[in-house]
Design an enzyme around this catalytic site. Structure first.
Site, PDB file in Angstrom:
ATOM      1  CG  ASP A 119      -1.911   1.184   1.248  1.00 18.52           C
ATOM      2  OD1 ASP A 119      -2.722   1.198   0.303  1.00 18.52           O
ATOM      3  OD2 ASP A 119      -1.815   2.172   2.324  1.00 18.52           O
ATOM      4  CG  ASP A 137      -0.872   8.441   2.057  1.00 17.97           C
ATOM      5  OD1 ASP A 137       0.158   8.471   2.757  1.00 17.97           O
ATOM      6  OD2 ASP A 137      -1.776   9.101   1.859  1.00 17.97           O
ATOM      7  CG  ASP A 163      -1.004   2.623   6.544  1.00 15.92           C
ATOM      8  OD1 ASP A 163      -1.261   2.157   5.423  1.00 15.92           O
ATOM      9  OD2 ASP A 163      -1.384   3.774   7.125  1.00 15.92           O
TER      10      ASP A 163
END
Length: 336
Positions: free
Chosen positions: A19, A21, A216
């Site tokens: 991922d 960001d 995250d």
């Protein structure tokens, strides 16, 4: 319980789906050490795919941004929720279908790439596709809502309720999806995480027999991987902090956990129980009578996060409330 492994993750998984960001960059800046970890994983023959629920930017734009940050990236390395949505549409409708598109350039390009014809919101269409677009007009949102209510098939790129911006966290595409859905009484087919299409599209485009999701966010990255029985590495460089981690539901719990992306290059010891405590790499953790998590010892930040998560989840699964963590601070960090 977190899984243990005596080999580095990059030696066990031929594809790492990162991922963007919170894992590779935050806003316009690279996450410290991310570029170096990616380069080292590639040197050990691990494929790297950069995936994003953001449907507004084209893969070329994303790759250029990564390159500016010191991360080697080509268009073919990037997979977006817009591309996953286009795959869902073409699989059902076939090439040449007309799709009313409500979004930005990333969505329009993805539709054309699959041989679909993006058309205006008022035009005759076989389906509606929506994605984040900062210039979407309210009159077009109203027209799309009415068309969905009247039966037009709808594919949404994602349902993220927030999006990071230079001026702070702002409403994401999920807010638009919720608005249309509540008005029309219809739920869309969703392409982005935690739904399956984006993960499947990434494997289809980049290849890999043993993929690993790296993210995250518990409610998109990790929940999406758990939903398709894919191993997942949670890194603590993005939006998930200590309170969110210790309260994670079973479907949001990663296979592996590390402080940052260097976790790709490591073996991951499995935390063990010893009477009332959980132990890992020099750290011990237990829940006291006030349901506060107490951690003692010394060791790496990665093992600290692992022992904290394991002890907290065991307590939660035994019927307790989420543990208190106000007195804790991860090694090498400011209070989160």
């Amino acid at each position: 319980m977190l899984r243990g492994t005596d080999r580095a993750l990059c030696d066990q998984h031929d594809l790492a789906m990162l991922d963007l960001d919170g894992v590779v960059y935050i806003g316009g800046e690279a996450v410290p050490g991310a570029a170096e970890a990616i380069a080292a994983a590639r040197e050990r023959d691990q494929r790297i795919a950069f995936i994003t629920n953001n449907a507004s930017r084209t893969p070329e734009t994303v790759a250029a941004h990564l390159t500016e940050l010191g991360v080697d990236a080509a268009r073919e390395d990037v997979v977006t929720s817009a591309q996953a949505a286009a795959r869902v549409l073409v699989d059902r409708l076939g090439a040449g279908a007309r799709v009313a598109a409500l979004g930005a350039d990333g969505l329009l390009e993805a539709l054309r790439e699959e041989g679909l014809e993006p058309v205006g919101i008022e035009d005759e269409a076989d389906a509606l596709a929506t994605g984040y677009g900062p210039d979407v007009l309210w009159r077009d949102i109203m027209r799309a809502a009415v068309r969905v209510r009247d039966g037009l098939w709808w594919v949404a790129s994602n349902t993220d309720m927030s999006i990071p911006t230079a001026y702070g966290t702002a409403p994401g595409h999920g807010v638009l999806v919720e608005t249309l859905s509540r008005f029309a009484g219809v739920d869309p087919v969703v392409a982005g995480k935690p739904a399956r299409p984006l993960l499947d599209e990434t494997v289809r485009r980049v290849g890999g027999a043993t993929p690993l999701m790296v993210g995250d966010r518990l409610d998109t990255d990790i929940e999406g991987a758990v939903g398709v029985d894919m191993p997942a590495l949670l890194v603590m460089t993005g939006v998930t902090g200590l309170p969110e981690l210790v309260a994670a539901r079973p479907r949001e719990r990663p296979t592996y956990l590390a402080a940052d992306l260097s976790g790709l290059l490591q073996a991951h010891p499995e935390p063990t129980r010893n009477d009332a405590t959980v132990e890992c790499g020099g750290w011990t953790a237990e829940v006291d009578g006030a349901a506060e998590l107490v951690v003692e010892g010394d060791g790496s930040p990665d093992d600290w996060w692992r022992v904290v998560a394991t002890a907290a989840w065991e307590h939660l699964d035994a019927g307790g409330r989420p543990v208190g963590v106000d007195r804790l601070r991860a090694p090498g960090t400011q209070r989160r």
